[in-house]
Design a protein around this motif. Structure first.
Motif, PDB file in Angstrom:
ATOM      1  N   VAL A 152     -50.033   5.830 -10.062  1.00 37.91           N
ATOM      2  CA  VAL A 152     -49.617   7.008 -10.370  1.00 37.91           C
ATOM      3  C   VAL A 152     -48.231   7.450  -9.829  1.00 37.91           C
ATOM      4  N   VAL A 169     -54.656  11.767 -17.556  1.00 36.59           N
ATOM      5  CA  VAL A 169     -55.512  10.628 -16.887  1.00 36.59           C
ATOM      6  C   VAL A 169     -56.905  10.771 -17.173  1.00 36.59           C
ATOM      7  N   THR A 183     -55.417  11.688  -8.706  1.00 41.47           N
ATOM      8  CA  THR A 183     -54.652  12.663  -9.580  1.00 41.47           C
ATOM      9  C   THR A 183     -55.321  13.929  -9.164  1.00 41.47           C
TER      10      THR A 183
END
Lengths: 313, 884
Positions: free
Chosen positions: B32, B65, B99
């Motif tokens: 990420v 995501v 996330t």
């Protein structure tokens, strides 16, 4: 094209120079190796009825310094199967490739001697290579169809020789030979015993056929240019027993119409299909040439007998 | 060691524990972070973003995501793409968790993007340290080596040197040379810390120190968003906006490597996983660079590029046809044998079809309801150096002007159907005596027409000043048109007047006439159409324009043929008859399509529109896209477009390719097939490579100084083509040579053994087999030259405000003295996309930066289109060679 062929090779000088080499080889070179045996000229004499299709005299081939073929002389009778056998590297493939001048394509090769096709010298400097190879076709060891359709593979030769006209111009002038092409394709494939298997997919790519079918396609392709002699360089070595037997049947069938010269490693195959057999042994020499039955039952040469019975090297 | 090796359960069972899950999350966080590094680097989200901008950005990221992981896990759950690897599952979960955490963080706390990125780095450092320490304390199963190895040590040592230098320099100032000491201490320290301890500590602690240090500098604000450093020795400087993303990219790469090693338990497997991850990220970098460029250019240029885009719904449907065909083909591919799998796979295979179908339905609804779809937006551009808001829209209108587009599509269908079902005219009319006569006549007549057209093209419509040509041409056109219509109606009359008992019988008996009528009529009408514009003839008989009427009539006749055979087919019961009639029906459809296409061609060449049943067929289609279809309007309120530049670039590429490909392929054939390998080929090879490495500006200078004085003395399109051709030549030569060499010698032997000469062999066996490789070379080369700017500025000029595109085809003229053929269009300067971008953006010539970006965007699209065409050609030839 390479210019390595001895272009001054008129038949007379050939014989002279050839003889000298022959004496040399008989006295000094032959005995090198496993056996003390001397090759006798009589072993290589094969008498047959009728005319010879190909007569080879004192053929010598060098690859660079390597003397690959030594003083080979033999007469090949019409409409029969002649088998060339011998261990690997004995020069039988080289010999075969000399018969339609395929060795010209190897730059390092130097060829000396005479090969006559029905009395015409093929190593004449003015010989027409296109005509020669149309008359003497060749089938190779591994099947090598072009990456084109089955139909195009067959008609490739005749089209390139202008015997079949297709395409826009031919159509415009009303000289379209599509029908003729169809007949030729059918005829050649039937001759090669392949028609029944591929008649419904003539426009498929030839690479999609099995190995045995590909090899028969190559034979059909060769037949399509209507040759007189067909040279086969171990045509069944890459195939399974069933495909091999098909090819063998085909060769026997073809010998009714054509003169077939076949190189093979398979002794049984040579015994089964050939009328006469020539045995080459290490060093590029022709040792014995006679009726196939004679060679396999009572060969003159001890070395040939050893080779045939499997005692050799 | 042997103990660890013997524990088989370690090899098979992969139960995840907290250690594993934690590290999976750490790896996911690195991924990420790596992505976020890119996002900040291209300024998609600036490092200084905070508040709603940040939450929106993270919301989007979370959606992406969760969507990606969700679909994959759904597919896995449905057993479509079974994901069995514990690590992949863990990383997937980790992606979502990290996330989610980041989004929560960004929403709850008043932080900036930069701070958040710093915190991510710190978290990574902590995670790695914890993993390394717990492994050293034997809390987890691992197989660490004695040391992390010299390679890792060296790499970290270098990083240490750089960081030490930076820190030392920042603390003591670069003037005092003390920074050298800092660099040495940090470098040697990290090196020793890596190689001396056991592998688990050696590959975690130094990494954690580096990553943590990077994170700390960001979090503490030492290097913040507003940070700037301008060393005196450099003319430029470093800004926080650029440094922070770079910190993040490198830090995340390092921590991913380290965390991967920890996750796989160090040792050989650890190194394997670590290397795998780093190499993967490298590959990702490749994709990312391409994607970054495309996205960046698109973001900057696409908005302006589509201003004023209007498309008629019908035209849009036609444009959609290729996509529809592709989608259908994709959906029809067999989905495998496994029932469960095939069902689910089929779903995926029909998805594109569904998407295209939805779009088509949307366009169709516009067509039916008659109310347009409009998306209106504003765009600020510079017009004559003044900011101006452009009200613009993308619209789909219910326009029924089909235009030549639709007809082109029909012509394509015709060509495909013809070659699929007939291949050639070989069987036409073999049985019927009348048919044979006509069959002989048709090609001759067509040929005469074509020759007549050429004659008119050379001599003009009134040769030697006499109106003879016009009269003759008029007679020929009228005669041809009448003959064409006669040919088409003939088989119909034959069927209707035949004395066979049933319709099916008579239709079958006249079958050869059907084929002849359709193809003969098509050929004649096409020839007439060729003749018409060159002779300047418009065979208007009263108010009726003869040619289109005949085309339309022939189309109707073909349809009548279809109707007739359909009726006959219905009533007949024999399978063979039915099959023959089906064939004829298809023929009739081909005819209808063909004649309609000819109608379109007539409209296109004579520029006269034609209306039938309320649908007008016009020369201009109902698609309006000012940016690519109009020229620049210097003083207009609407800035117009860059059509001349697009046309210029397309012609440049075509010209260069036409020049370079035959030369390059020819030279390659000579070098590989004929020339002896020796000194000469070596010289040619060296020359080729040198030519390929020659800087493009040198080519440009050569063109300007050598070619231009010899070719008209002024910057011209022809010089541009030649110079680009020179640049393309070496690549074509090199790739062609390689691919010709790769053609197996067996083919050459086989051909030679058939008595075929070398040149014929090359032409019909070697070159077709080498074709895919040759095309690859051309694709690469065209991509390169299409965007070439430097030489074009010198030889083509940088015409910015061209009023119209060069008209190369119309430019050809025959003259009565040498060189007999001239082309003014080739000898004039032209606009081209790269030079236009250069002039607008770099040189600041009039126009707005937005327009420059839009031009760059279109240049990218043009190059990608060439690329796509090349790939399609290559696929075609590959298919032809392989037995698919």
């Amino acid at each position: 094209m390479s210019n390595s062929i001895n272009t001054e090779a008129s038949t007379d000088t050939q014989t002279n120079s050839g003889q000298t080499i022959e004496t040399d080889s008989l006295s000094t070179e032959t005995t090198a190796g496993e056996s003390d045996e001397r090759i006798r000229e009589a072993w290589r004499q094969y008498d047959f009825d009728g005319n010879a299709k190909l007569s080879v005299e004192d053929l010598n081939v060098w690859y660079g310094d390597d003397h690959a073929l030594k003083d080979v002389s033999m007469e090949i009778p019409k409409k029969s199967v002649t088998a060339l056998i011998g261990p690997s590297g004995c020069g039988k493939s080289t010999y075969l490739r000399c018969l339609n001048r395929m060795n010209d394509r190897i730059k390092a090769a130097r060829i000396d001697g005479s090969v006559e096709l029905e009395g015409t010298e093929i190593y004449d400097p003015n010989a027409n290579l296109v005509e020669l190879r149309k008359r003497i076709g060749m089938v190779f060891q591994s099947p090598n169809p072009f990456p084109k359709s089955i139909r195009e593979n067959i008609s490739y030769g005749p089209r390139k020789h202008g015997d079949i006209n297709k395409g826009l111009l031919a159509r415009l002038f009303g000289r379209d030979d599509t029908a003729k092409e169809g007949e030729l394709v059918e005829h050649s494939l039937k001759q090669a015993a392949l028609w029944d298997e591929v008649s419904d997919r003539l426009d498929d790519n030839a690479l999609g056929l099995s190995g045995g079918q590909q090899q028969r396609l190559c034979i059909a392709r060769c037949l399509a240019v209507d040759p007189e002699v067909i040279l086969m360089d171990e045509p069944a070595s890459a195939l399974d027993p069933i495909a091999t037997s098909k090819i063998e049947d085909l060769v026997e069938e073809l010998s009714k119409e054509y003169t077939v010269v076949i190189v093979t490693h398979n002794m049984q195959q040579a015994a089964r299909i050939s009328d006469q057999t020539a045995v080459f042994l290490t060093g590029g020499e022709l040792v014995e040439y006679d009726d196939t039955d004679k060679i396999f039952e009572s060969p003159e040469s001890q070395r040939v007998e050893d080779y045939i019975t499997g005692k050799f090297g | 060691m042997s103990n660890a090796y013997a524990t088989t359960d370690q090899l098979v069972s992969a139960e995840s524990n907290i250690y594993d899950r934690g590290l999976d999350t750490a790896i996911a966080l690195s991924v990420v972070g790596f992505m976020l590094g890119f996002v900040t680097l291209v300024n998609l989200v600036p490092p200084g973003a905070s508040g709603s901008t940040l939450t929106t950005a993270f919301g989007t990221l979370l959606a992406v995501v969760v969507g990606a992981v969700g679909i994959t896990s759904l597919a896995s759950y449905a057993n479509v793409v079974p994901v069995t690897s514990q690590r992949v599952r863990g990383v997937g979960l980790g992606l979502v968790v990290s996330t989610l955490a980041l989004t929560a963080f960004a929403t709850a706390l008043p932080v900036t993007m930069a701070t958040l990125l710093g915190i991510m780095l710190l978290a990574e450092a902590l995670a790695i340290t914890a993993a390394g320490v717990s492994s050293r304390l034997e809390l987890v199963d691992a197989e660490p080596n004695m040391s992390a190895g010299l390679l890792s040590g060296g790499a970290l040592g270098v990083i240490g040197l750089v960081m030490g230098a930076a820190v030392g320099g920042a603390l003591t100032g670069f003037g005092s040379r003390l920074w050298l000491g800092g660099a040495a201490v940090a470098g040697v320290g990290l090196f020793l810390l890596t190689i001396l301890p056991r592998e688990d500590l050696g590959s975690t602690l130094p990494t954690a120190i580096v990553v943590g240090a990077l994170g700390l500098t960001i979090v503490t604000g030492t290097i913040g968003v507003g940070w700037q450093w301008n060393p005196q020795t450099l003319s430029g400087g470093f800004t926080g906006g650029a440094v922070i993303p770079v910190f993040l990219l490198s830090g995340m790469l390092l921590s991913a490597w380290s965390a991967a090693k920890c996750r796989a338990g160090f040792g050989a497997r650890g190194r394997e996983y670590g290397a795998f991850l780093v190499i993967n990220l490298n590959a990702f970098l490749m994709v990312a660079v391409m994607a970054t460029i495309v996205v960046f250019v698109t973001v900057k240029g696409a908005g302006y590029a589509v201003h004023g885009l209007t498309v008629g719904a019908l035209t849009a449907l036609v444009l959609l046809t290729p996509a529809l065909l592709v989608a259908v083909k994709f959906a029809r591919t067999p989905a495998g044998t496994n029932d469960w799998n095939s069902g689910a796979r089929q779903l995926f295979r029909v998805l594109p079809l569904a998407a295209v179908g939805a779009l088509a339905a949307m366009f169709a609804s516009v067509l039916v309801t008659g109310s347009p779809l409009r998306y209106v937006y504003d765009y600020t551009v510079q017009v004559n150096r003044q900011g101006k808001t452009l009200d613009t829209a993308v619209a789909v209108t219910p326009d029924t002007t089909i235009g030549t587009l639709l007809l082109t599509a029909l012509a394509m269908v015709l060509a495909v159907a013809f070659f699929r079902s007939f291949g050639s005219l070989r069987k036409v009319g073999v049985q019927s005596e009348r048919a044979r006569l006509i069959r002989r006549a048709v090609p001759t007549v067509v040929l005469v027409f074509v020759m007549l057209s050429t004659l008119f093209l050379v001599l003009g419509p009134a040769p030697f000043g006499l109106p003879l040509g016009g009269t003759l041409g008029f007679a020929a056109v009228v005669g041809g048109a009448v003959a064409a219509s006669g040919l088409v109606v003939y088989p119909l009359a034959g069927v209707l007047t035949s004395d066979e008992p049933t319709l099916a019988d008579s239709a079958q008996r006249e079958a050869p006439l059907f084929t002849l009528g359709v193809f003969g009529g098509l050929g004649l009408l096409l020839a007439t159409l060729l003749l018409q514009p060159v002779a300047g003839i418009n065979p208007q008989v009263g108010p009726v324009n003869l040619v289109p009427v005949i085309a339309l009539g022939a189309a109707v006749a073909s349809l009548a043929l279809v109707a007739l055979t359909t009726v006959a087919k219905r009533s007949s019961e024999e399978t063979i008859t039915r099959r023959v009639l089906a064939e004829e029906r298809r023929l009739g459809l081909v005819g209808a399509a063909g004649f309609t296409a000819l109608l379109g061609l007539h409209v296109a060449v004579t520029s006269t529109s034609f209306t039938v049943l309320g649908v007008s067929v016009a020369n201009k289609g109902s698609i309006s896209w000012p940016m690519v279809m109009e020229a620049y309007i210097p003083l207009g309120a609407e800035p117009g477009g860059i059509m001349p530049a697009i046309i210029g670039t397309v012609w440049l590429v075509i010209g260069a390719t036409l020049f370079a490909v035959p030369l390059g392929v020819g030279a390659a054939v000579f070098l590989t097939e004929y020339a002896e390998q020796g000194r000469f080929t070596a010289v040619v090879e060296t020359a080729t490579n040198a030519l390929w490495s020659t800087p493009s500006i040198v080519f440009g200078l050569f063109g300007a100084a050598f070619l231009i004085p010899r070719l008209g003395g002024d910057e011209s399109l022809l010089t541009g083509m030649l110079v680009l051709g020179f640049m393309l030549l070496p690549l074509v030569l090199i790739t062609s040579r390689e691919s010709i060499k790769a053609v197996p010698d067996e083919y050459r032997d086989a051909s030679a053994a058939l008595g075929v000469t070398q040149w014929e062999t090359i032409k019909s066996v070697v070159l077709p087999a080498a074709m895919p490789g040759v095309i690859t070379g051309v694709i690469l080369g065209v991509g390169r030259i299409a965007g070439e700017t430097a030489p074009l500025i010198l030889v083509l000029g940088s015409t910015l405000n061209a009023k119209a595109g060069v008209n190369v085809i119309d430019g050809f003229q025959f003259v009565s003295e040498p060189p007999f053929i001239v082309n003014d269009a080739l000898m004039t300067a032209s606009a081209s996309l790269p030079t236009q971008v250069w002039a607008v953006i770099a040189a600041g010539v009039s126009g707005s930066p937005q327009m420059g970006w839009a031009t760059a965007f279109i240049l990218l699209m043009v190059v990608l289109t060439f690329y796509a065409v090349g790939i399609m050609a290559r696929t075609y030839f590959r298919r032809k060679l392989n037995y698919e």
